[in-house]
Design a protein around this motif. Structure first.
Motif, PDB file in Angstrom:
ATOM      1  N   CYS A 141       1.449  -6.787  -4.272  1.00  0.00           N
ATOM      2  CA  CYS A 141       2.831  -6.286  -4.319  1.00  0.00           C
ATOM      3  C   CYS A 141       3.777  -7.461  -4.096  1.00  0.00           C
ATOM      4  O   CYS A 141       3.947  -7.925  -2.966  1.00  0.00           O
TER       5      CYS A 141
ATOM      6  N   CYS B 170       7.042  -7.570  -4.573  1.00  0.00           N
ATOM      7  CA  CYS B 170       8.305  -7.161  -3.943  1.00  0.00           C
ATOM      8  C   CYS B 170       8.240  -7.225  -2.420  1.00  0.00           C
ATOM      9  O   CYS B 170       9.219  -7.592  -1.773  1.00  0.00           O
TER      10      CYS B 170
ATOM     11  N   ARG C  77       1.710   2.751   1.269  1.00  0.00           N
ATOM     12  CA  ARG C  77       3.169   2.824   1.122  1.00  0.00           C
ATOM     13  C   ARG C  77       3.818   2.952   2.500  1.00  0.00           C
ATOM     14  O   ARG C  77       4.799   2.262   2.801  1.00  0.00           O
TER      15      ARG C  77
ATOM     16  N   VAL D  83       3.730  -0.965   0.231  1.00  0.00           N
ATOM     17  CA  VAL D  83       3.216  -1.226  -1.114  1.00  0.00           C
ATOM     18  C   VAL D  83       3.816  -0.201  -2.078  1.00  0.00           C
ATOM     19  O   VAL D  83       3.792   0.996  -1.820  1.00  0.00           O
ATOM     20  N   GLY D  84       4.382  -0.684  -3.164  1.00  0.00           N
ATOM     21  CA  GLY D  84       4.884   0.206  -4.200  1.00  0.00           C
ATOM     22  C   GLY D  84       6.188   0.901  -3.889  1.00  0.00           C
ATOM     23  O   GLY D  84       6.523   1.893  -4.530  1.00  0.00           O
TER      24      GLY D  84
ATOM     25  N   CYS E 138       2.819  -2.436  -8.852  1.00  0.00           N
ATOM     26  CA  CYS E 138       1.590  -2.776  -8.147  1.00  0.00           C
ATOM     27  C   CYS E 138       0.666  -1.585  -7.918  1.00  0.00           C
ATOM     28  O   CYS E 138      -0.449  -1.754  -7.430  1.00  0.00           O
ATOM     29  N   HIS E 139       1.098  -0.382  -8.250  1.00  0.00           N
ATOM     30  CA  HIS E 139       0.311   0.824  -7.955  1.00  0.00           C
ATOM     31  C   HIS E 139      -1.124   0.726  -8.447  1.00  0.00           C
ATOM     32  O   HIS E 139      -2.062   0.980  -7.684  1.00  0.00           O
TER      33      HIS E 139
ATOM     34  N   ALA F 216      -3.165  -1.932  -6.499  1.00  0.00           N
ATOM     35  CA  ALA F 216      -3.402  -1.506  -5.120  1.00  0.00           C
ATOM     36  C   ALA F 216      -4.478  -0.426  -5.075  1.00  0.00           C
ATOM     37  O   ALA F 216      -5.365  -0.456  -4.218  1.00  0.00           O
TER      38      ALA F 216
END
Length: 67
Positions: A4, A6, A29, A34-35, A41-42, A45
């Motif tokens: 991820c 971001c 998450r 994450v995401g 990135c889903h 991940a």
């Protein structure tokens, strides 16, 4: 590798989280963010989590055979 971008979450962080019991994208998450931004990135991940589960199952099976 960074999964991820971001939120700067690596596959190592995801693997460590899986070892601590996180088993879903929702868990990642909530605890690692994450995401939560762009969502690109889903799939990666989820794949890392899948690999962790498969590895855990394999380890458990080997331990059971050795007992």
């Amino acid at each position: 590798m960074i999964v991820c971008v971001c939120n700067n979450v690596s596959d190592h962080k995801i693997r460590k989280a899986a070892e601590q019991g996180m088993s879903s994208l929702a868990d990642l998450r909530t605890h690692l963010d994450v995401g939560t931004c762009c969502g690109k990135c889903h799939s990666c991940a989820k794949e890392v989590l899948r690999e962790c589960r498969q590895s855990a199952i394999a380890s458990f099976s080997l331990e059971a055979l050795a007992a």
